[in-house]
Design an enzyme around this catalytic site. Structure first.
Site, mmCIF file in Angstrom:
data_model
loop_
_atom_site.group_PDB
_atom_site.id
_atom_site.type_symbol
_atom_site.label_atom_id
_atom_site.label_comp_id
_atom_site.label_asym_id
_atom_site.label_seq_id
_atom_site.Cartn_x
_atom_site.Cartn_y
_atom_site.Cartn_z
ATOM 1 N N HIS A 52 -0.891 -0.449 6.707
ATOM 2 C CA HIS A 52 0.095 -0.778 6.177
ATOM 3 C C HIS A 52 -0.687 0.203 5.133
ATOM 4 O O HIS A 52 -1.582 -0.693 4.675
ATOM 5 C CB HIS A 52 0.495 -2.316 6.312
ATOM 6 C CG HIS A 52 2.152 -2.384 6.174
ATOM 7 N ND1 HIS A 52 2.806 -2.517 5.175
ATOM 8 C CD2 HIS A 52 3.046 -2.474 7.183
ATOM 9 C CE1 HIS A 52 3.613 -2.441 4.969
ATOM 10 N NE2 HIS A 52 3.948 -2.247 6.219
ATOM 11 N N HIS A 53 0.509 0.128 4.560
ATOM 12 C CA HIS A 53 0.291 0.495 3.184
ATOM 13 C C HIS A 53 0.224 0.081 1.996
ATOM 14 O O HIS A 53 -0.035 0.197 1.314
ATOM 15 C CB HIS A 53 1.840 2.063 2.788
ATOM 16 C CG HIS A 53 1.356 2.884 1.789
ATOM 17 N ND1 HIS A 53 0.446 2.936 0.374
ATOM 18 C CD2 HIS A 53 1.689 4.462 2.091
ATOM 19 C CE1 HIS A 53 0.436 4.182 0.460
ATOM 20 N NE2 HIS A 53 1.260 4.861 0.989
ATOM 21 N N SER A 54 0.980 -0.885 2.213
ATOM 22 C CA SER A 54 0.861 -2.447 1.573
ATOM 23 C C SER A 54 -0.577 -2.926 1.176
ATOM 24 O O SER A 54 -1.012 -3.541 0.001
ATOM 25 C CB SER A 54 1.490 -3.706 1.440
ATOM 26 O OG SER A 54 0.719 -4.447 3.091
#
Length: 469
Positions: A141-143
């Site tokens: 996930h990009h977070s």
């Protein structure tokens, strides 16, 4: 429970998560076996992974409140019940096992949401390639990470020595000590007067920098000759509406020497050449669909704003806008327009602090966020588009890498289409090549492999235009 807070940008990627706009990034790596056949290597890798019990941060971290993604106090916390067998999976391609079949599998894997109640990443081990290679598809996930951090992780998990058989798996790589110290300061338990002073100075610089930058943006709305691109100048295209859940993925690889030769002849940068071949490819692709707008397509280019020796972690990304010259038929005129546009955008950021760049990026993104929000709920267009396509360039090592003696022959990024921007093109340099990953919405990007092919034709046209062919 202790943990690490999410930055505002990390939280933004988390808030944007939906069944259609899945905010994970990925990498597709292919290895040439040099220490046995693919089956033996995969069996050994499987056994080692399933026997792993030393998982390092951030790979063992999950969200503290996955049922409340918009929690302003959201943190990454350790998953005390981490199950490596859930995160690591094995797949085999159907015959003939060529790159087309691999692309179809990656498209399907990339269209599945990550389970945000667990550490948000997966590793897929893929066999059955007709050339005898082994493929690894890693998504996260990009977070949790950005492209810079993902590349740092890749390099740490590889070796420059083909005889080195002891490199750790990427999720057993420890977080660099510098990053650990940074997290300790973030806890608020250790006063950091120097950091406070730097913060005050940065805020003052932001107040000084931004008015002049915004004034220059305002001029772009009334001056057609100004190469600086501002919000609201992008036309509408077939891939700038609401997207579906399915994905298309295509790849292309070029020798950097070819691109550098064009850059030198055109007096441009390597990034300008990458933009020019994408612009030329998009022009021909959309012409073939009778869907080319009269105005040029605009690209959003993420900009890494970390210090050179930063170890990574989380997200630290600004952005600029640039023309792709799709309204220009002549290849030389197109790259000249692109080069002027990117130079004007870089001049805007020159001298700004990181905080000022992030604030400036927020201003560029504002119309896009409004439009994306409208597309999410099915509302009609309520603001001019900020840009048509996201185009990133992630620098990688310029030397060959090996994993347990097996040579990494290619690495392709797989990225994020969103409502309003159904096409994402990400480039990644590696060992003398520039590897393009084209990720798009299946519903709005028909025959996307043709776009990848068209970029190759655009490069050949540029070479001919400068007498390099």
């Amino acid at each position: 429970m202790t943990g690490k807070r999410l930055s505002p940008l990390d939280s933004m990627f988390l808030a944007a998560e939906s069944p259609e706009t899945m905010m994970h990034v990925a990498g597709l790596m292919q290895f040439r076996p040099t220490s046995g056949d693919a089956g033996d290597i995969l069996d050994q890798l499987r056994d080692e992974i399933y026997g792993s019990n030393e998982i390092e941060p951030p790979w063992n971290m999950k969200l503290q409140t996955p049922w409340f993604l918009l929690n302003p106090l959201q943190r990454w916390v350790e998953d005390t019940k981490f199950d490596v067998m859930y995160h690591v999976r094995r797949s085999a391609l159907p015959r003939p096992g060529d790159q087309r079949e691999l692309g179809i599998l990656i498209s399907r894997l990339h269209a599945r949401q990550l389970d945000l109640t667990r550490p948000p990443w997966e590793l897929h081990i893929i066999e059955g390639l007709d050339d005898g290679n082994v493929a690894l598809y890693v998504k996260m996930h990009h977070s949790l990470v950005d492209g810079y951090t993902a590349m740092k992780t890749l390099i740490r998990a590889m070796s420059t020595d083909p005889a080195d058989a002891d490199t750790p798996l990427f999720f057993r790589n420890p977080v660099p000590k510098r990053e650990q110290k940074k997290d300790e300061k973030d806890s608020g338990l250790i006063p950091d007067l120097g950091g406070l002073l730097r913060s005050v100075t940065s805020e003052l610089s932001t107040i000084i920098d931004l008015p002049a930058a915004f004034a220059k943006l305002a001029v772009t709305a009334v001056s057609k000759s100004n190469p600086l691109v501002g919000p609201g100048q992008a036309p509408h295209t077939i891939f700038n509406g609401r997207i579906g859940r399915s994905r298309r993925f295509a790849t292309q690889q070029y020798d950097i020497a070819r691109l550098r030769a064009v850059a030198a002849a055109a007096g441009a940068t390597l990034n300008d050449v990458a933009l020019a071949i994408c612009g030329g490819g998009l022009r021909d692709y959309l012409l073939g669909l009778d869907a080319l707008p009269e105005k040029s397509l605009i690209a959003m280019l993420p900009v890494n704003i970390r210090p050179k020796d930063d170890p990574g972690g989380g997200n630290a990304v600004g952005a600029i806008l640039a023309t792709l010259g799709t309204d220009i038929a002549d290849a030389r005129e197109r790259i000249e327009a692109i080069s002027a546009s990117t130079q004007a955008a870089k001049d805007q950021l020159s001298g700004m602090t990181s905080n000022a760049i992030l604030a400036y990026t927020a201003a560029l993104m504002a119309p896009f966020l409004v439009q994306t929000g409208a597309a999410t709920v099915g509302a009609p267009k309520v603001a001019p588009a900020s840009y048509n396509v996201i185009l990133s360039n992630v620098p990688g090592p310029d030397y060959p890498l090996y994993f347990r003696g097996n040579e990494l022959v290619s690495t392709f990024p797989v990225s994020i289409p969103v409502h309003g921007v159904g096409l994402n093109i990400t480039c990644q340099s590696y060992s003398g090549t520039l590897n393009f990953g084209f990720t798009g919405c299946r519903d709005s990007m028909p025959h996307m492999q043709k776009l990848a092919i068209k970029t190759g034709e655009a490069l050949a046209t540029l070479e001919s235009a400068y007498g390099l062919a």
